[in-house]
Design a protein around this motif. Structure first.
Motif, PDB file in Angstrom:
ATOM      1  N   LYS A  50       0.827  -1.208   0.000  1.00 37.14           N
ATOM      2  CA  LYS A  50       0.000   0.000   0.000  1.00 37.14           C
ATOM      3  C   LYS A  50       0.866   1.264   0.000  1.00 37.14           C
ATOM      4  CE  LYS A  50      -3.995   0.350   1.850  1.00 37.14           C
ATOM      5  NZ  LYS A  50      -5.146   0.489   2.762  1.00 37.14           N
ATOM      6  N   GLN A  51       2.001   1.165   0.639  1.00 37.29           N
ATOM      7  CA  GLN A  51       2.903   2.315   0.699  1.00 37.29           C
ATOM      8  C   GLN A  51       3.470   2.669  -0.671  1.00 37.29           C
ATOM      9  OE1 GLN A  51       6.200   1.768   3.421  1.00 37.29           O
ATOM     10  NE2 GLN A  51       7.346   3.510   2.592  1.00 37.29           N
ATOM     11  N   PHE A  52       3.796   1.653  -1.465  1.00 41.24           N
ATOM     12  CA  PHE A  52       4.475   1.904  -2.730  1.00 41.24           C
ATOM     13  C   PHE A  52       3.577   1.783  -3.965  1.00 41.24           C
ATOM     14  CE2 PHE A  52       8.070   0.788   0.033  1.00 41.24           C
ATOM     15  CZ  PHE A  52       8.946   1.824  -0.275  1.00 41.24           C
ATOM     16  N   ALA A  53       2.368   1.252  -3.812  1.00 36.12           N
ATOM     17  CA  ALA A  53       1.513   1.002  -4.970  1.00 36.12           C
ATOM     18  C   ALA A  53       0.981   2.290  -5.592  1.00 36.12           C
ATOM     19  CB  ALA A  53       0.356   0.100  -4.577  1.00 36.12           C
ATOM     20  N   SER A  54       1.006   2.344  -6.916  1.00 37.47           N
ATOM     21  CA  SER A  54       0.358   3.446  -7.638  1.00 37.47           C
ATOM     22  C   SER A  54      -1.155   3.292  -7.541  1.00 37.47           C
ATOM     23  CB  SER A  54       0.777   3.426  -9.115  1.00 37.47           C
ATOM     24  OG  SER A  54       2.167   3.581  -9.249  1.00 37.47           O
ATOM     25  N   GLU A  55      -1.611   2.036  -7.514  1.00 37.19           N
ATOM     26  CA  GLU A  55      -3.050   1.775  -7.453  1.00 37.19           C
ATOM     27  C   GLU A  55      -3.280   0.521  -6.608  1.00 37.19           C
ATOM     28  OE1 GLU A  55      -6.894   1.778 -10.482  1.00 37.19           O
ATOM     29  OE2 GLU A  55      -4.899   1.314 -11.252  1.00 37.19           O
ATOM     30  N   PHE A  56      -4.115   0.647  -5.597  1.00 35.12           N
ATOM     31  CA  PHE A  56      -4.494  -0.451  -4.716  1.00 35.12           C
ATOM     32  C   PHE A  56      -6.013  -0.528  -4.800  1.00 35.12           C
ATOM     33  CE2 PHE A  56      -4.880  -2.965  -0.886  1.00 35.12           C
ATOM     34  CZ  PHE A  56      -3.670  -3.644  -0.801  1.00 35.12           C
ATOM     35  N   ARG A  57      -6.529  -1.390  -5.668  1.00 32.49           N
ATOM     36  CA  ARG A  57      -7.920  -1.255  -6.110  1.00 32.49           C
ATOM     37  C   ARG A  57      -8.732  -2.521  -5.890  1.00 32.49           C
ATOM     38  NH1 ARG A  57      -9.428   0.173 -12.407  1.00 32.49           N
ATOM     39  NH2 ARG A  57     -11.698   0.045 -12.241  1.00 32.49           N
ATOM     40  N   GLU A  58      -9.940  -2.336  -5.387  1.00 29.59           N
ATOM     41  CA  GLU A  58     -10.856  -3.457  -5.177  1.00 29.59           C
ATOM     42  C   GLU A  58     -11.844  -3.547  -6.335  1.00 29.59           C
ATOM     43  OE1 GLU A  58     -14.185  -5.146  -1.984  1.00 29.59           O
ATOM     44  OE2 GLU A  58     -13.382  -3.111  -1.774  1.00 29.59           O
ATOM     45  N   PHE A  59     -12.170  -4.785  -6.717  1.00 29.96           N
ATOM     46  CA  PHE A  59     -13.181  -5.052  -7.736  1.00 29.96           C
ATOM     47  C   PHE A  59     -14.269  -5.911  -7.100  1.00 29.96           C
ATOM     48  CE2 PHE A  59      -9.323  -4.099  -9.972  1.00 29.96           C
ATOM     49  CZ  PHE A  59      -9.730  -3.383 -11.084  1.00 29.96           C
ATOM     50  N   PRO A  60     -15.182  -5.278  -6.351  1.00 27.59           N
ATOM     51  CA  PRO A  60     -16.190  -6.045  -5.613  1.00 27.59           C
ATOM     52  C   PRO A  60     -17.408  -6.365  -6.469  1.00 27.59           C
ATOM     53  CG  PRO A  60     -16.434  -3.727  -5.119  1.00 27.59           C
ATOM     54  CD  PRO A  60     -15.287  -3.831  -6.098  1.00 27.59           C
ATOM     55  N   LEU A  61     -18.054  -7.473  -6.154  1.00 36.28           N
ATOM     56  CA  LEU A  61     -19.339  -7.772  -6.752  1.00 36.28           C
ATOM     57  C   LEU A  61     -20.414  -7.011  -5.984  1.00 36.28           C
ATOM     58  CD1 LEU A  61     -19.164 -11.639  -7.343  1.00 36.28           C
ATOM     59  CD2 LEU A  61     -19.221  -9.859  -9.094  1.00 36.28           C
ATOM     60  N   ILE A  62     -21.370  -6.464  -6.710  1.00 38.01           N
ATOM     61  CA  ILE A  62     -22.487  -5.784  -6.057  1.00 38.01           C
ATOM     62  C   ILE A  62     -23.356  -6.844  -5.384  1.00 38.01           C
ATOM     63  CG2 ILE A  62     -24.534  -4.354  -6.420  1.00 38.01           C
ATOM     64  CD1 ILE A  62     -23.166  -3.242  -8.929  1.00 38.01           C
ATOM     65  N   PRO A  63     -23.709  -6.674  -4.106  1.00 41.99           N
ATOM     66  CA  PRO A  63     -24.603  -7.636  -3.455  1.00 41.99           C
ATOM     67  C   PRO A  63     -25.898  -7.789  -4.252  1.00 41.99           C
ATOM     68  CG  PRO A  63     -23.666  -6.140  -1.838  1.00 41.99           C
ATOM     69  CD  PRO A  63     -23.279  -5.605  -3.184  1.00 41.99           C
ATOM     70  N   PRO A  64     -26.379  -9.019  -4.475  1.00 36.60           N
ATOM     71  CA  PRO A  64     -27.554  -9.240  -5.333  1.00 36.60           C
ATOM     72  C   PRO A  64     -28.798  -8.511  -4.871  1.00 36.60           C
ATOM     73  CG  PRO A  64     -26.436 -11.316  -4.855  1.00 36.60           C
ATOM     74  CD  PRO A  64     -25.809 -10.283  -3.974  1.00 36.60           C
ATOM     75  N   TRP A  65     -28.892  -8.207  -3.547  1.00 34.96           N
ATOM     76  CA  TRP A  65     -30.100  -7.550  -3.036  1.00 34.96           C
ATOM     77  C   TRP A  65     -30.056  -6.026  -3.182  1.00 34.96           C
ATOM     78  CZ3 TRP A  65     -26.487 -10.154  -0.165  1.00 34.96           C
ATOM     79  CH2 TRP A  65     -25.709  -9.407   0.701  1.00 34.96           C
ATOM     80  N   LYS A  66     -28.931  -5.464  -3.590  1.00 33.88           N
ATOM     81  CA  LYS A  66     -28.839  -4.004  -3.759  1.00 33.88           C
ATOM     82  C   LYS A  66     -29.240  -3.638  -5.187  1.00 33.88           C
ATOM     83  CE  LYS A  66     -25.692  -2.948  -0.008  1.00 33.88           C
ATOM     84  NZ  LYS A  66     -24.550  -2.148   0.461  1.00 33.88           N
ATOM     85  N   THR A  67     -30.547  -3.671  -5.415  1.00 37.87           N
ATOM     86  CA  THR A  67     -31.083  -3.520  -6.766  1.00 37.87           C
ATOM     87  C   THR A  67     -30.760  -2.157  -7.374  1.00 37.87           C
ATOM     88  OG1 THR A  67     -33.204  -2.856  -5.775  1.00 37.87           O
ATOM     89  CG2 THR A  67     -32.949  -5.162  -6.385  1.00 37.87           C
ATOM     90  N   GLU A  68     -30.721  -1.116  -6.541  1.00 36.84           N
ATOM     91  CA  GLU A  68     -30.439   0.211  -7.085  1.00 36.84           C
ATOM     92  C   GLU A  68     -29.033   0.272  -7.687  1.00 36.84           C
ATOM     93  OE1 GLU A  68     -31.476  -0.360  -4.032  1.00 36.84           O
ATOM     94  OE2 GLU A  68     -33.567   0.285  -4.113  1.00 36.84           O
ATOM     95  N   LEU A  69     -28.065  -0.360  -7.023  1.00 40.79           N
ATOM     96  CA  LEU A  69     -26.696  -0.379  -7.548  1.00 40.79           C
ATOM     97  C   LEU A  69     -26.603  -1.235  -8.808  1.00 40.79           C
ATOM     98  CD1 LEU A  69     -24.548  -0.671  -4.278  1.00 40.79           C
ATOM     99  CD2 LEU A  69     -25.005   1.360  -5.667  1.00 40.79           C
ATOM    100  N   LEU A  70     -27.388  -2.314  -8.864  1.00 38.64           N
ATOM    101  CA  LEU A  70     -27.393  -3.163 -10.060  1.00 38.64           C
ATOM    102  C   LEU A  70     -27.940  -2.391 -11.261  1.00 38.64           C
ATOM    103  CD1 LEU A  70     -28.688  -6.533  -8.534  1.00 38.64           C
ATOM    104  CD2 LEU A  70     -26.349  -5.964  -9.191  1.00 38.64           C
ATOM    105  N   VAL A  71     -29.010  -1.639 -11.037  1.00 35.71           N
ATOM    106  CA  VAL A  71     -29.587  -0.820 -12.121  1.00 35.71           C
ATOM    107  C   VAL A  71     -28.593   0.252 -12.555  1.00 35.71           C
ATOM    108  CG1 VAL A  71     -31.411   0.827 -12.703  1.00 35.71           C
ATOM    109  CG2 VAL A  71     -31.967  -1.258 -11.433  1.00 35.71           C
ATOM    110  N   GLN A  72     -27.904   0.839 -11.592  1.00 29.46           N
ATOM    111  CA  GLN A  72     -26.893   1.853 -11.909  1.00 29.46           C
ATOM    112  C   GLN A  72     -25.776   1.250 -12.766  1.00 29.46           C
ATOM    113  OE1 GLN A  72     -25.411   3.957  -8.464  1.00 29.46           O
ATOM    114  NE2 GLN A  72     -23.548   4.573  -9.515  1.00 29.46           N
ATOM    115  N   ALA A  73     -25.356   0.027 -12.446  1.00 34.82           N
ATOM    116  CA  ALA A  73     -24.312  -0.638 -13.226  1.00 34.82           C
ATOM    117  C   ALA A  73     -24.790  -0.921 -14.647  1.00 34.82           C
ATOM    118  CB  ALA A  73     -23.900  -1.940 -12.546  1.00 34.82           C
ATOM    119  N   VAL A  74     -26.054  -1.297 -14.783  1.00 42.06           N
ATOM    120  CA  VAL A  74     -26.626  -1.540 -16.116  1.00 42.06           C
ATOM    121  C   VAL A  74     -26.612  -0.263 -16.950  1.00 42.06           C
ATOM    122  CG1 VAL A  74     -28.782  -2.027 -17.348  1.00 42.06           C
ATOM    123  CG2 VAL A  74     -28.061  -3.505 -15.463  1.00 42.06           C
ATOM    124  N   ASN A  75     -27.036   0.834 -16.352  1.00 41.84           N
ATOM    125  CA  ASN A  75     -27.070   2.104 -17.082  1.00 41.84           C
ATOM    126  C   ASN A  75     -25.672   2.567 -17.471  1.00 41.84           C
ATOM    127  OD1 ASN A  75     -29.884   2.676 -17.217  1.00 41.84           O
ATOM    128  ND2 ASN A  75     -29.887   3.217 -15.052  1.00 41.84           N
TER     129      ASN A  75
END
Length: 330
Positions: free
Chosen positions: A116-141
């Motif tokens: 973390k100290q030296f990284a240019s990018e320390f990035r997470e690629f999380p799956l949207i929880p299936p029950w968070k429908t608003e975020l799923l719709v946002q990802a579709v758009n």
């Protein structure tokens, strides 16, 4: 520093980021000389990767060294930590070190802190929880916008229900719809989407509803349809867990005397308070204890699937047990 750490369960989004980094760093004519992938089955993969990233590049472009599925952020031996400490600060500007893992980095480890100290990018690629429908719709758009596909709120909702949090499937379906509507400037209509896009996540939600009402026959029929459509068992379980978790929180807050939809939505992590009314109707005839009793069964199901149990058999068994719990005194 030219160090990148990518982690998370959204494999497709991570693959896109890796491809973008690879295209940016490497010259196509010199890839065979300057691109090295180290798989986790090599006993000394980390040491080899750290040595390789210090090697001068050949020809044009930069060097990319990819340490795939690494466990450096979960456990790190003293000799590897010493090599990390020596190497990270002196990596040449045109050499890039990429580390990827599905597991969340352990923030307590010295190796994680060093990266973390030296990284240019320390990035997470999380799956949207299936029950968070608003975020799923946002990802579709967002996905539709990137390819210039016009959607209405209704068609975006349908797509979100169909693909769930499967980013790869989302982009495949978006590309199919884009090709189908090539040359058209009108938003996609509901009929077109329903014909072209296979809906499996919605059926998983229908499975939740059948279990909630204790309708064993209907639940088993829906489960059979899902399995015939090659829907992964773990994805079905993820949807069930999310739905029952939401129902439980709504019921607990209701029985606590709360009547404000905004407060209920906040407690149950529901993005749209308008959903609260419908959720209240759904759990009206279920007790808190029934909903609590369902969660260990779902956990047992998830563990069994992850341990390699036969999908259809264990899913059928647990669906029957869940229906029995929900049917008690209902």
């Amino acid at each position: 520093m030219p160090i990148y750490v990518y982690w998370g369960e959204d494999d497709f989004a991570m693959e896109q980021a890796i491809a973008s980094l690879r295209d940016r760093v490497l010259d196509p004519l010199w890839i065979s000389f300057n691109y090295t992938l180290f798989s986790p089955d090599l006993a000394d993969a980390a040491i080899q990767a750290l040595n390789q990233v210090l090697t001068p590049t050949f020809g044009a472009g930069g060097r990319l060294v990819w340490l795939s599925n690494t466990t450096l952020c979960q456990h790190c031996s003293d000799n590897v930590l010493a090599e990390l400490t020596r190497t990270l600060p002196v990596i040449p500007e045109n050499s890039f070190l990429l580390l990827t893992t599905r597991n969340k980095p352990d923030e307590r480890l010295k190796s994680t802190k060093l990266l973390k100290q030296f990284a240019s990018e320390f990035r997470e690629f999380p799956l949207i929880p299936p029950w968070k429908t608003e975020l799923l719709v946002q990802a579709v758009n967002q996905a539709a916008q990137t390819v210039g596909l016009k959607l209405t709120p209704k068609t975006a909702q349908m797509l979100a229900e169909a693909v769930g949090n499967d980013t790869r499937l989302l982009y495949n379906e978006i590309e199919k719809l884009r090709l189908y509507t090539a040359g058209s400037h009108k938003p996609l209509d509901v009929e077109t989407v329903s014909k072209l896009v296979r809906n499996t996540t919605q059926n998983s939600l229908q499975l939740s509803a059948a279990i909630r009402t204790g309708d064993t026959a209907k639940a088993l029929n829906i489960l059979a349809d899902l399995m015939n459509a090659s829907e992964p068992g773990l994805r079905i379980v993820a949807t069930l867990i999310g739905q029952f978790r939401t129902w439980l929180w709504v019921k607990i807050v209701m029985e606590g005397g709360e009547r404000n939809p905004q407060a209920i939505a906040q407690a149950a992590e529901i993005g749209n308070p308008k959903r609260v009314y419908f959720l209240q109707q759904e759990v009206k005839f279920l007790s808190v204890q029934q909903l609590i009793s369902c969660l260990p069964l779902l956990l047992e199901l998830e563990v069994s699937l992850k341990q390699g149990a036969t999908e259809m058999s264990v899913l059928q068994t647990k669906v029957i047990e869940l229906c029995q719990v929900c049917r008690q005194n209902s």
